[in-house]
Each structure stands twice: as C-alpha cells, then as structure tokens.
Design a protein around this motif. Structure first.
Motif, PDB file in Angstrom:
ATOM      1  N   GLY A 174       0.787  -1.229   0.000  1.00 29.31           N
ATOM      2  CA  GLY A 174       0.000   0.000   0.000  1.00 29.31           C
ATOM      3  C   GLY A 174       0.812   1.268   0.000  1.00 29.31           C
ATOM      4  O   GLY A 174       0.322   2.322  -0.432  1.00 29.31           O
ATOM      5  N   THR A 175       2.075   1.193   0.484  1.00 24.70           N
ATOM      6  CA  THR A 175       2.897   2.403   0.601  1.00 24.70           C
ATOM      7  C   THR A 175       4.178   2.314  -0.211  1.00 24.70           C
ATOM      8  O   THR A 175       4.524   3.239  -0.935  1.00 24.70           O
ATOM      9  N   GLN A 176       4.880   1.190  -0.116  1.00 24.80           N
ATOM     10  CA  GLN A 176       6.179   1.080  -0.771  1.00 24.80           C
ATOM     11  C   GLN A 176       6.106   0.765  -2.260  1.00 24.80           C
ATOM     12  O   GLN A 176       6.950   1.233  -3.027  1.00 24.80           O
ATOM     13  N   GLN A 177       5.141  -0.015  -2.681  1.00 21.19           N
ATOM     14  CA  GLN A 177       5.154  -0.531  -4.050  1.00 21.19           C
ATOM     15  C   GLN A 177       5.154   0.596  -5.071  1.00 21.19           C
ATOM     16  O   GLN A 177       4.412   1.569  -4.961  1.00 21.19           O
ATOM     17  N   GLN A 178       5.999   0.451  -6.085  1.00 22.41           N
ATOM     18  CA  GLN A 178       6.115   1.444  -7.144  1.00 22.41           C
ATOM     19  C   GLN A 178       5.091   1.187  -8.251  1.00 22.41           C
ATOM     20  O   GLN A 178       4.481   0.123  -8.319  1.00 22.41           O
ATOM     21  N   ALA A 179       4.936   2.171  -9.133  1.00 21.51           N
ATOM     22  CA  ALA A 179       3.889   2.098 -10.156  1.00 21.51           C
ATOM     23  C   ALA A 179       4.043   0.888 -11.063  1.00 21.51           C
ATOM     24  O   ALA A 179       3.045   0.320 -11.526  1.00 21.51           O
ATOM     25  N   ASP A 180       5.286   0.471 -11.322  1.00 23.96           N
ATOM     26  CA  ASP A 180       5.493  -0.681 -12.210  1.00 23.96           C
ATOM     27  C   ASP A 180       5.385  -2.010 -11.496  1.00 23.96           C
ATOM     28  O   ASP A 180       5.548  -3.072 -12.108  1.00 23.96           O
ATOM     29  N   GLY A 181       5.127  -1.981 -10.190  1.00 17.26           N
ATOM     30  CA  GLY A 181       4.900  -3.213  -9.439  1.00 17.26           C
ATOM     31  C   GLY A 181       6.028  -3.634  -8.536  1.00 17.26           C
ATOM     32  O   GLY A 181       5.829  -4.465  -7.648  1.00 17.26           O
ATOM     33  N   HIS A 182       7.242  -3.096  -8.725  1.00 13.52           N
ATOM     34  CA  HIS A 182       8.363  -3.563  -7.912  1.00 13.52           C
ATOM     35  C   HIS A 182       8.447  -2.784  -6.603  1.00 13.52           C
ATOM     36  O   HIS A 182       7.903  -1.678  -6.473  1.00 13.52           O
ATOM     37  N   MET A 183       9.116  -3.379  -5.630  1.00 17.76           N
ATOM     38  CA  MET A 183       9.379  -2.722  -4.355  1.00 17.76           C
ATOM     39  C   MET A 183      10.738  -2.032  -4.436  1.00 17.76           C
ATOM     40  O   MET A 183      11.675  -2.557  -5.042  1.00 17.76           O
ATOM     41  N   PRO A 184      10.878  -0.867  -3.823  1.00 14.92           N
ATOM     42  CA  PRO A 184      12.153  -0.161  -3.894  1.00 14.92           C
ATOM     43  C   PRO A 184      13.239  -0.892  -3.114  1.00 14.92           C
ATOM     44  O   PRO A 184      12.946  -1.679  -2.207  1.00 14.92           O
ATOM     45  N   GLN A 185      14.471  -0.605  -3.452  1.00 17.72           N
ATOM     46  CA  GLN A 185      15.591  -1.186  -2.703  1.00 17.72           C
ATOM     47  C   GLN A 185      15.449  -0.875  -1.228  1.00 17.72           C
ATOM     48  O   GLN A 185      15.638  -1.724  -0.366  1.00 17.72           O
ATOM     49  N   ASN A 186      15.119   0.357  -0.909  1.00 17.82           N
ATOM     50  CA  ASN A 186      14.797   0.769   0.454  1.00 17.82           C
ATOM     51  C   ASN A 186      14.022   2.070   0.377  1.00 17.82           C
ATOM     52  O   ASN A 186      13.958   2.717  -0.676  1.00 17.82           O
ATOM     53  N   SER A 187      13.426   2.460   1.484  1.00 17.47           N
ATOM     54  CA  SER A 187      12.662   3.705   1.507  1.00 17.47           C
ATOM     55  C   SER A 187      12.679   4.280   2.908  1.00 17.47           C
ATOM     56  O   SER A 187      12.953   3.580   3.886  1.00 17.47           O
ATOM     57  N   ARG A 188      12.380   5.564   2.993  1.00 16.88           N
ATOM     58  CA  ARG A 188      12.066   6.144   4.286  1.00 16.88           C
ATOM     59  C   ARG A 188      10.781   5.509   4.805  1.00 16.88           C
ATOM     60  O   ARG A 188      10.051   4.839   4.057  1.00 16.88           O
ATOM     61  N   VAL A 189      10.492   5.737   6.067  1.00 20.07           N
ATOM     62  CA  VAL A 189       9.289   5.125   6.627  1.00 20.07           C
ATOM     63  C   VAL A 189       8.025   5.632   5.943  1.00 20.07           C
ATOM     64  O   VAL A 189       6.993   4.951   5.961  1.00 20.07           O
ATOM     65  N   ASP A 190       8.090   6.806   5.304  1.00 20.40           N
ATOM     66  CA  ASP A 190       6.918   7.314   4.600  1.00 20.40           C
ATOM     67  C   ASP A 190       6.772   6.715   3.205  1.00 20.40           C
ATOM     68  O   ASP A 190       5.850   7.064   2.461  1.00 20.40           O
ATOM     69  N   GLY A 191       7.691   5.804   2.842  1.00 17.46           N
ATOM     70  CA  GLY A 191       7.600   5.120   1.563  1.00 17.46           C
ATOM     71  C   GLY A 191       8.380   5.760   0.442  1.00 17.46           C
ATOM     72  O   GLY A 191       8.448   5.189  -0.658  1.00 17.46           O
ATOM     73  N   VAL A 192       8.977   6.924   0.662  1.00 16.26           N
ATOM     74  CA  VAL A 192       9.753   7.586  -0.383  1.00 16.26           C
ATOM     75  C   VAL A 192      11.051   6.815  -0.607  1.00 16.26           C
ATOM     76  O   VAL A 192      11.836   6.634   0.330  1.00 16.26           O
ATOM     77  N   PRO A 193      11.314   6.326  -1.834  1.00 15.15           N
ATOM     78  CA  PRO A 193      12.532   5.538  -2.078  1.00 15.15           C
ATOM     79  C   PRO A 193      13.793   6.329  -1.775  1.00 15.15           C
ATOM     80  O   PRO A 193      13.849   7.552  -1.987  1.00 15.15           O
ATOM     81  N   TYR A 194      14.814   5.628  -1.286  1.00 13.90           N
ATOM     82  CA  TYR A 194      16.095   6.247  -0.960  1.00 13.90           C
ATOM     83  C   TYR A 194      17.133   5.810  -1.999  1.00 13.90           C
ATOM     84  O   TYR A 194      17.578   6.606  -2.807  1.00 13.90           O
TER      85      TYR A 194
END
Length: 721
Positions: free
Chosen positions: A380-400
């Motif tokens: 619900g928060t981390q998943q990117q538009a193309d379906g993959h999960m980011p390598q890592n993110s801040r707790v708010d879901g913004v990829p780092y």
C-alpha cells in the motif's frame, strides 16, 4: 586597550583555550563548530514507549545516550548526551571515555535500560536509567551520581542535537534554567529536576561544554549559538555527596516551545510514574504474543527471546504502521555527515527484504497483526507504479536507493500468501508481472537481478531465484483465490521454467571448490561452468565466478523449491562450511561469501567504500544470522539436535543488554587481539532486526521440529505434499 583585550580573548575562545576565569555572555564563539558525525553503530540499547502517540526513540552506545530518533524512525535528531564530572580544579572526566561501563535491561519484560559508569580513578560512579514518556515525545534519564571519595564534585550534562538528520544547521539558546535547540523543522529541549544551576550553549569542539570543561574545568556561559553544530550544557544540582539524584528530560517538538513544553510536562509527571506506564505498555505487549518456546533452555535465552520480540516491535514507526526499519544505527561510512552521506542513511530505512525477515519473525512469535501491517505497508505504501518494491525507503515510503533487487519484490508476495492476505491481489499481480517482465540494461531477462541479497553484484543468484520462484507460486495461489486462473497458470509455468533453468545458471560442474557439482554465489553470464571473472567489491579481489561461494542457495530448501537432501545442496553445504565458515568460542558462523570485504580494516578502524579494489583493506566479518539459516536447513534435513545447537550459538552473540549484531569478529586481524575477541560483536549495525527475527524464528522452528515459514504451496508444487 580594551578593544585589544576583547579581541585577544575572542581569539583564545576560538582556539578552545578558554581561561578558567572567563565568564562571557552573549553569542558563543567558534561558529559553525566541528564537522558533525554520528556515533558508532554498536548500540547496547534501543528503546521507545509502546504507545503510538510517543514518536521518539533512543539508543545507547559506549556508556552514553546515543542517537535519538524524532519525529520518525528514519530521522535521527540527537547525536548524544553525555556527562562530565569535575572537581572544578584538577580533572574533568567524560563518562563515555571511562573503561568500566555496564548496561542492562532493568525489566525482562520491558525496554528500560540502566547504564553504570565508574571512572578509572574510582572517584565517582554514575547510574543512568532511560525511558521515554508514553504521553509525550520526551526521553527521560534518571541519574544517581555517587562520589566514591566523600568529596563533592560537579556533574554536567552535555547534549548534542543533530536535528532532522543534519547537525550543521542548528541554533541553540538558554531559556531560564533550560536549554533549547532548533532548526527549520524540529527542536529539542533539555531540562533538569532539580533545575540546572548553570547553563550554556556552544559550538562543537570550540565553545561547547565538553571542550570547555576538559580544558579549563570551568563553564563559561553563552546565551545563544547560531548557526552550526551546537551543543547544550547544564550543571546539575547533584554533587555526589549531599545531593545524588537528578532527572533529565530531553523533549522533542516541531518548535522550541513545543520541545520545552514536552520536557516540562514529563518532569511534572515524574520519572517514577512514567517508568511504570512505560513498563506496563511493554508488559501488555508481551502478554499478547506467544511466551518463549521450550526450545530455549536457559533464563538468559528466554530473556534474549523477549528482548528480540520487544526490539522488533520497537523497530516499527509510530506514524507509518508496518514500516519496520533494519537497524537504528549508521555503521562506518554511513555514520559520517559528509555531503555524499547526508542525510545519514541507510540502515534506519525500510528494506523490503529485511521487512520480510522481521515480519516472519514476528509472526512466528505470535504477533501476526504486526506481520500483516508489514504486508499492507509494502503493497500500500512502498510498491512502485510498475509493481516492484524499492531497494529501500524512508518510513513514509519515499525511495532512498533505487537499484532493483528481485527478491525484495518476491518476498512480499510470499509473506502475503503465508498470512492469507488474498485481499492484496491487485498489488500481488503487479509485483508478479514485474518479476516476469523485468529486464536488465543489456536486455538480461528475469531472474537476472540488478542486485542480489548482499546488494553488491548483479547477475543470476541462487537466493534471488529461489525467492522469485517461491513468489510466483505464492502469487498463483493468491490469483486462484481471486478467480484469476489464467494468471495462476502463467505464474506456475514461469516458476517451473525458472527452476529448470537454475542448474545451468548457478550450479557449476567444473568449478575449483569441489569435484562434484555445487552452487556458486552468482554468475555474471548465466553460465555456471564459464570462468568469467568479476571484482567482489569492498576493496576485495577479482575472482573466477566458480570460485566464489555463499550459502544463499539454502533458500531453495527453506522456501520449498529443493529437497534438503538433494545431492547438489548437500555438497554445496560442504563447500560453504569449508570455504566461508569459522568456529569461534561462541560458535560456528559464516561469512556472507568468499573474501567478503564489508567490515572493518585490519586494525579495527572503520570500513570505507573508497578503498581501492584489490587492496584487501577491509574484511567482511562473520554474520550470526547465517547460523540461523543453517539451523533451518538442518531441521529440514532431519537434524533437530544440530539446529538446537545453532540456536544456542546464535544466542551467545548478544550484548549484555540483549542487542544482537549484524557481524562478529572472525579469523582475520585484529580478531583475537585484546579488545577484539572472535565471536563477539564488532561495530556493525546493532541491533540488527534481521538477527533478532532469525533468533525468534529459529526458536519456534526448533520447537516445532520443522521450518515453519516454508510456504506449503511451494513445497507441495515442487516436492509433493
């Protein structure tokens, strides 16, 4: 003449040569102060209130309070708070520099910590107890200061705010008998009860309290310090003889007035009432999860188990449910505030792979609600538009960081299926389709990955491919529950093909480590019999891909893709045991892979990414959690006694206050020398949530006699039910 004298005094202050008689007022000299940096990563304590309304966390390191996180777990905002003891004439001791330091949890069912520091000359002793206020964003430190000579001494508290993950732009001021610091976004306030008798603010390394007191044994009073690396200093009323007790409150807030209000409100409530409420919150949490299993034989093992559950629970952000960080620390280069590492990144971020490990540990321990929140967060928060999960993110879901690691997209699917979360099918479909469609920059098709689980190489990795296969089978199961039969068939067909292709891509039959076939760490070209070479990174060497091994292939067994007694698996275990394991006084542990370089230098000084390739300047140490993975394999192989010994050994690596490390000292220098005993924690990320999760998970696996997190649908598909 007066102007000349003032100018000369200012020059003395800037160089740190502050006269003992100085009583300056106004603005502190020496802006912007020394370059800010964070403390080492080997934390011996990590605490917060269980209540979600109190979004502040503290850590302990080296005899002092280390980083405080606020307003979320991706944002360290205080570097440290230490104490200075002086007689005002002949000595000034920094508490964190003393050799005699002890730390413990005061309650096995809570995250209340007590540090005891005795100075090397046996003149004084400090006992400091730490909690946070469940009703406010305040860290409280209750101090018992004892003179061991019968002479009165002066006790000073020195706080170093690095607000909003940046210590270079803070401003500080005295406010009555309190002190505040602020930047454009956040603020901190320091108060004492009884109140401070003297206060000052200053710039790090020039006019701060630590510098003043250690040079002159006196504290000159400065009213303001702006803008730079500022510190807050207050003289307490405790002298160690007539008065021994003081409570400090470090309040956090959006503005200085908010931070001060929080600190003052907590002081009014009182340390005793707050501690009872704090402990009660964690005790209630433990009552709501499973009790330690009988596989844990000693009180210390059961205490570590409870500490692990508490640590995992504390690693969840209060305002972003399901966002569990990897570790509240900044190891090695990541602890530096140099521009390329500012903000401090990256362990206090959310990594989907670590989150999967954390969630499976929590689920094993009975906190399935937390594991389910992790699923909701990832899809619900981390998943990117193309379906993959980011390598890592801040707790708010913004990829780092933004590299693609296929296991970080596959594991959330596995977790969702394990928890029966068929409601996240739209996200699962996007993730599974990404696993099928992903291509590398040169057209490499999945399951090639831009980075494998150790994040340092691209290629075809057994551990990554295991997760992709399991993820697709689990996606098929969720698809079937949602009436998507065509998708389910497509995912299963792809999983079967990936398994069929796996031997050519990752099993060498002509490698130098064994005459029999074995899994390699990864291949660069998808041909495990080719002598392709690559540099391992982290100052390490260039090697033939067939000569590099790791134990990631065990995920093929854990996830139900291969049988535990498969001849290639069994031989690969022999290879890794010989090539990358080392037996220490605390147990047998494993390196990540052959000639790993991600660890300290040979003299114990920090790792750095800048060391030249082939120099072998740094050495990756032993990872205790890999012993847990070995124990899970041994259970599947039908060796419960061996798995129980892995559990025992894994439990031996914690600190005295039950924080578990990423790495322990190994066979490479300076291991074995004074201060570097093999099998004990080094300065890697501690506590590492993955290690704690592995301990909890293995404890329940040993109890059950089987690997509980193996997805039944995967095992049934490939191995039969």
């Amino acid at each position: 003449m007066r102007k000349l004298m003032v100018s000369a005094l200012a020059g003395l202050l800037v160089t740190g040569l502050i006269p003992a008689t100085a009583a300056a007022q106004g603005t502190a000299p020496g802006a912007p102060g020394a370059h800010p940096s964070w403390l080492p990563a080997n934390k011996t304590g990590f605490g917060t209130a269980h209540d979600r309304g109190s979004n502040v966390w503290f850590t302990l390191q080296g005899g002092q309070l280390s980083e405080v996180y606020y307003p979320d777990l991706s944002t360290p905002s205080v570097r440290s708070m230490n104490f200075v003891v002086t007689d005002g004439r002949s000595f000034a001791d920094l508490d964190y520099a003393e050799k005699s330091q002890q730390v413990r949890r005061t309650d096995d069912d809570s995250l209340t910590y007590e540090q005891t520091v005795t100075d090397d000359q046996h003149r004084w002793r400090l006992r400091k107890t730490y909690v946070t206020d469940p009703a406010a964003t305040t860290v409280l430190v209750d101090v018992d200061f004892q003179s061991l000579t019968g002479r009165p001494y002066q006790l000073y508290a020195v706080a170093d705010p690095d607000l909003t993950n940046d210590g270079s732009d803070d401003s500080a001021a005295r406010r009555g008998d309190a002190l505040t610091a602020s930047d454009a976004t956040n603020a901190a306030a320091l108060t004492a009860k009884p109140g401070f008798t003297k206060t000052s603010v200053g710039f790090a390394g020039v006019s701060d309290g630590n510098t003043q007191l250690t040079k002159t044994f006196k504290l000159a009073t400065y009213d303001t310090a702006a803008k730079g690396n500022v510190l807050l200093t207050g003289q307490t009323a405790a002298d160690g003889v007539r008065s021994r007790h003081v409570t400090l409150a470090l309040g956090m807030g959006a503005k200085a007035a908010d931070a001060l209000g929080n600190a003052q409100a907590s002081q009014r409530r009182g340390f005793g009432d707050i501690t009872r409420s704090y402990d009660r919150g964690w005790e209630q949490y433990l009552r709501g999860v499973s009790k330690p299993p009988s596989s844990l034989k000693t009180d210390s093992e059961r205490d570590l188990y409870k500490a692990s559950m508490l640590t995992l629970a504390a690693s969840e952000d209060k305002h972003h449910p399901g966002a569990f960080i990897a570790s509240p620390s900044m190891p090695w280069r990541f602890g530096n505030n140099d521009p390329e590492w500012s903000p401090s990144g990256t362990y206090h971020l959310v990594w989907p792979r670590d989150l999967y490990q954390i969630a499976t540990g929590l689920a094993a321990g009975g906190d399935t609600a937390a594991a389910s929140r992790a699923v909701t967060y990832m899809f619900g928060t981390q998943q990117q538009a193309d379906g993959h999960m980011p390598q890592n993110s801040r707790v708010d879901g913004v990829p780092y960081w933004t590299s693609v690691q296929l296991d970080e997209t596959a594991f959330p699917i596995v977790l969702a299926q394990q928890l029966g979360r068929t409601d996240v099918w739209p996200g699962v479909r996007k993730a599974a389709d990404f696993l099928l469609s992903y291509k590398g920059p040169d057209g490499q098709a999945s399951p090639w990955t831009q980075q494998e689980r150790w994040e340092e190489q691209d290629g075809w990795s057994p551990s990554t491919i295991a997760s992709v296969i399991a993820g697709l089978v689990c996606a098929a199961d969720i698809a079937s529950h949602n009436g998507a039969a065509a998708d389910a068939a497509r995912y299963l067909a792809a999983a079967d093909k990936f398994k069929a292709d796996l031997p050519k891509q990752t099993i060498t039959t002509n490698g130098p480590l064994s005459k029999d076939p074995y899994f390699v760490r990864l291949t660069k070209d998808g041909n495990a019999n080719a002598g392709t070479t690559y540099n391992l990174g982290n100052s390490s060497v260039t090697m033939d891909q067939r000569a590099v091994t790791d134990a990631g292939f065990l995920d093929l067994v854990r996830l139900g893709v291969y049988r535990a007694d498969d001849p290639v698996i069994v031989n690969s275990v022999r290879v890794t045991d010989k090539e990358i394991s080392f037996t220490t006084p605390t147990g047998q542990f494993w390196h990540r892979y052959t000639k790993d370089g991600y660890g300290e230098q040979a003299d114990g000084s920090p790792w750095d990414y800048t060391f030249p390739a082939e120099s072998r300047t740094t050495f990756g140490r032993l990872w205790p959690l890999l012993a847990g993975e070995g124990g899970e394999y041994e259970l599947t192989l039908g060796q419960p006694g061996a798995a129980a010994r892995r559990l025992r050994d894994l439990g031996r690596v914690s600190s005295s206050a039950e924080t578990m490390p990423e790495q322990v000292w190994d066979e490479n220098p300076p291991s074995g020398q004074t201060g570097f005993p093999a099998g004990t924690p080094n300065t890697s990320a501690t506590p590492l949530a993955w290690t704690h999760a592995q301990y909890v998970r293995l404890a329940w696996d040993v109890e059950a006699g089987s690997t509980l997190e193996t997805p039944k649908v995967v095992r049934c598909h490939f191995l039969g039910c």
